[in-house]
Design a protein around this motif. Structure first.
Motif, PDB file in Angstrom:
ATOM      1  N   ARG A 326      18.112  -3.667   1.179  1.00 44.59           N
ATOM      2  CA  ARG A 326      17.776  -4.650   0.143  1.00 44.59           C
ATOM      3  C   ARG A 326      16.644  -4.172  -0.767  1.00 44.59           C
ATOM      4  NH1 ARG A 326      16.912  -7.194  -3.491  1.00 44.59           N
ATOM      5  NH2 ARG A 326      17.019  -9.444  -3.867  1.00 44.59           N
ATOM      6  N   PHE A 327      15.659  -3.449  -0.225  1.00 45.13           N
ATOM      7  CA  PHE A 327      14.475  -3.111  -1.012  1.00 45.13           C
ATOM      8  C   PHE A 327      14.245  -1.609  -1.190  1.00 45.13           C
ATOM      9  CE2 PHE A 327      13.614  -7.224   1.012  1.00 45.13           C
ATOM     10  CZ  PHE A 327      13.354  -8.004  -0.102  1.00 45.13           C
ATOM     11  N   GLY A 328      14.887  -0.797  -0.385  1.00 48.52           N
ATOM     12  CA  GLY A 328      14.716   0.643  -0.521  1.00 48.52           C
ATOM     13  C   GLY A 328      13.276   1.072  -0.343  1.00 48.52           C
ATOM     14  N   THR A 329      12.771   1.892  -1.277  1.00 49.66           N
ATOM     15  CA  THR A 329      11.384   2.376  -1.166  1.00 49.66           C
ATOM     16  C   THR A 329      10.356   1.273  -1.397  1.00 49.66           C
ATOM     17  OG1 THR A 329      11.433   3.025  -3.502  1.00 49.66           O
ATOM     18  CG2 THR A 329      12.006   4.708  -1.866  1.00 49.66           C
ATOM     19  N   ALA A 330      10.791   0.125  -1.932  1.00 51.84           N
ATOM     20  CA  ALA A 330       9.877  -1.000  -2.134  1.00 51.84           C
ATOM     21  C   ALA A 330       9.755  -1.870  -0.892  1.00 51.84           C
ATOM     22  CB  ALA A 330      10.344  -1.851  -3.317  1.00 51.84           C
ATOM     23  N   SER A 331      10.485  -1.536   0.153  1.00 58.96           N
ATOM     24  CA  SER A 331      10.398  -2.284   1.396  1.00 58.96           C
ATOM     25  C   SER A 331       8.970  -2.256   1.936  1.00 58.96           C
ATOM     26  CB  SER A 331      11.350  -1.674   2.436  1.00 58.96           C
ATOM     27  OG  SER A 331      11.007  -2.107   3.744  1.00 58.96           O
ATOM     28  N   PRO A 332       8.469  -3.363   2.459  1.00 56.78           N
ATOM     29  CA  PRO A 332       7.110  -3.359   3.033  1.00 56.78           C
ATOM     30  C   PRO A 332       6.966  -2.405   4.214  1.00 56.78           C
ATOM     31  CG  PRO A 332       8.267  -5.411   3.543  1.00 56.78           C
ATOM     32  CD  PRO A 332       9.088  -4.687   2.537  1.00 56.78           C
ATOM     33  N   LEU A 333       8.086  -1.950   4.767  1.00 53.15           N
ATOM     34  CA  LEU A 333       8.023  -0.948   5.823  1.00 53.15           C
ATOM     35  C   LEU A 333       7.720   0.435   5.261  1.00 53.15           C
ATOM     36  CD1 LEU A 333      11.111  -2.020   7.944  1.00 53.15           C
ATOM     37  CD2 LEU A 333       8.724  -2.147   8.668  1.00 53.15           C
ATOM     38  N   ARG A 334       8.033   0.657   3.965  1.00 47.65           N
ATOM     39  CA  ARG A 334       7.884   1.979   3.369  1.00 47.65           C
ATOM     40  C   ARG A 334       6.839   2.021   2.262  1.00 47.65           C
ATOM     41  NH1 ARG A 334      14.002   3.646   2.015  1.00 47.65           N
ATOM     42  NH2 ARG A 334      12.945   5.577   1.362  1.00 47.65           N
ATOM     43  N   ALA A 335       6.647   0.925   1.555  1.00 44.72           N
ATOM     44  CA  ALA A 335       5.669   0.893   0.463  1.00 44.72           C
ATOM     45  C   ALA A 335       4.253   0.763   1.031  1.00 44.72           C
ATOM     46  CB  ALA A 335       5.969  -0.277  -0.468  1.00 44.72           C
ATOM     47  N   GLY A 336       3.307   1.311   0.318  1.00 44.66           N
ATOM     48  CA  GLY A 336       1.927   1.218   0.768  1.00 44.66           C
ATOM     49  C   GLY A 336       1.343  -0.165   0.558  1.00 44.66           C
ATOM     50  N   GLY A 337       0.266  -0.454   1.271  1.00 40.23           N
ATOM     51  CA  GLY A 337      -0.456  -1.718   1.083  1.00 40.23           C
ATOM     52  C   GLY A 337       0.001  -2.862   1.944  1.00 40.23           C
TER      53      GLY A 337
END
Length: 406
Positions: A326-337
């Protein structure tokens, strides 16, 4: 014990003046309370004011100032914020912990005792004198506001302590508001501090004729209870070992939650949720009797108050697969912060012959909350063993405790 000289140096002159006036400590009209007189000069001037009091008055002033100095740290500040929030007392505009404590000592002196108890409980949290118990989330209300239940609870507490009923005793009931360090979520806790006249002790002291005499000194025993009806947690701080705290838990259950199952003790262990940033490979042994383990929900925080919650719904896809799709690199598992604030695991057990398949649910929440409702003591031990194996629990704290003396 902290010296009150440092407390005085850090206090505002106007508040100090009002405090000493409230304690009937006379000072000359030209006494300089101004903030420019920080340091040794001001301390010596105030010590001189105290020295001119009667011996009894001197002792009382020094004892109270020592107590305020002891509470003037980060733990004391948090305790003051929690107690004042529970009493709807606004301390937002005050200037630091010294100003807060002096204000409360003048306007709300009873709260100083509660702050002392709250700070003491915080320092003992997780130590030898501390236990946390989890009730099943059965929706059955607690009778915390019932005066009859409170009276019966106090009587049963005295029975656990095995002290005669003629001993002086009192229970102080109040509320505090705790703010979660990560999420900022506020939780209201109901507290009871039970003060009991303990067996007196004989000590040496100087008598009226300046000679050593044997004196009888009265002692006070404290039992602290804190509970959150929403999460069904009860915290007990008391000396006497685990067996005695188990008895206090049973007394709480009997008087305030008589229609619920007895609670289970929940060890406080720091949780390691960063392990769940990627799909975990849960180690399962044949002897575990586990069919599969799944992460059924993840709560994330972005550090600025934003919170995102995701729950697994589809049977054919994990929560990790969903977030990636659903989110790709924007997933909270992969994106920083993003930080994982809490996670719920579902442990599906292998179906036994002739019985329905059952599952165990456990929720982990930063920094040290582990809840598993509707479980037995054997289930709880089984779950904690698995969490340790999977690295989701930090090693237990060393067997130490913080105890105040005096």
């Amino acid at each position: 014990m902290a010296s009150f000289s440092g407390f005085i140096r850090k206090s505002l002159g106007e508040r100090l003046q009002r405090y000493f006036e409230s304690r009937e400590v006379p000072a000359p009209d030209d006494f300089d309370w101004a903030s420019v007189r920080r340091g040794t000069e001001l301390v010596r001037s105030i010590e001189q004011l105290i020295a001119e009091l009667s011996e009894k008055h001197q002792d009382a002033m020094k004892a109270e100032l020592d107590l305020l100095a002891t509470l003037s740290d980060k733990v004391g500040l948090v305790a003051a914020e929690q107690v004042c929030s529970g009493e709807s007392i606004d301390i937002e505009g005050l200037n630091g912990i010294q100003d807060i404590l002096l204000f409360l000592a003048i306007e709300h002196p009873i709260l100083i005792n509660r702050i002392e108890v709250q700070a003491s409980m915080s320092r003992r949290h997780g130590g030898q004198n501390w236990s946390t118990f989890q009730f099943e989330n059965d929706g059955k209300p607690w009778t915390l506001k019932s005066e009859a239940a409170r009276g019966a609870f106090l009587g049963d507490t005295l029975a656990v302590l095995e002290l005669p009923k003629h001993r002086k005793h009192v229970a102080d009931w109040y509320e505090t508001v705790r703010t979660h360090a990560v999420t900022g979520e506020e939780t209201t806790f109901t507290h009871a501090t039970i003060y009991v006249e303990e067996r007196a002790e004989s000590e040496l002291g100087f008598g009226a004729s300046d000679t050593l005499e044997r004196q009888v000194v009265a002692k006070v025993l404290e039992v602290g209870i804190a509970c959150d009806p929403k999460s069904r947690l009860v915290e007990i701080c008391a000396r006497g070992g685990k067996k005695m705290r188990d008895q206090f838990s049973a007394v709480f259950s009997k008087n305030f939650a008589p229609h619920s199952k007895p609670p289970l003790e929940v060890p406080r262990r720091d949780v390691r949720l960063h392990i769940l940033k990627s799909k975990p490979d849960f180690e399962i042994l044949p002897s575990d009797g586990i069919a599969r383990v799944e992460v059924s929900s993840l709560d994330f925080g972005d550090g600025s108050g934003g919170i995102a919650k995701f729950e697994k719904r589809g049977e054919g896809e994990t929560i990790y697969g969903f977030l990636d799709r659903r989110f790709g690199t924007a997933s909270p598992l992969r994106a920083g912060g993003w930080t994982i604030l809490s996670a719920t695991l579902r442990i599906i057990l292998t179906a036994q012959e002739g019985k329905r398949q059952r599952s165990l649910t456990v929720t982990l929440r930063l920094p040290n909350t582990t809840t598993s409702p509707n479980t037995t003591e054997s289930d709880r031990q089984f779950i904690f063993g698995l969490l340790e194996r999977w690295g989701l629990l930090a090693p237990p704290a060393k067997n130490v405790d913080v105890l105040e003396t005096g």
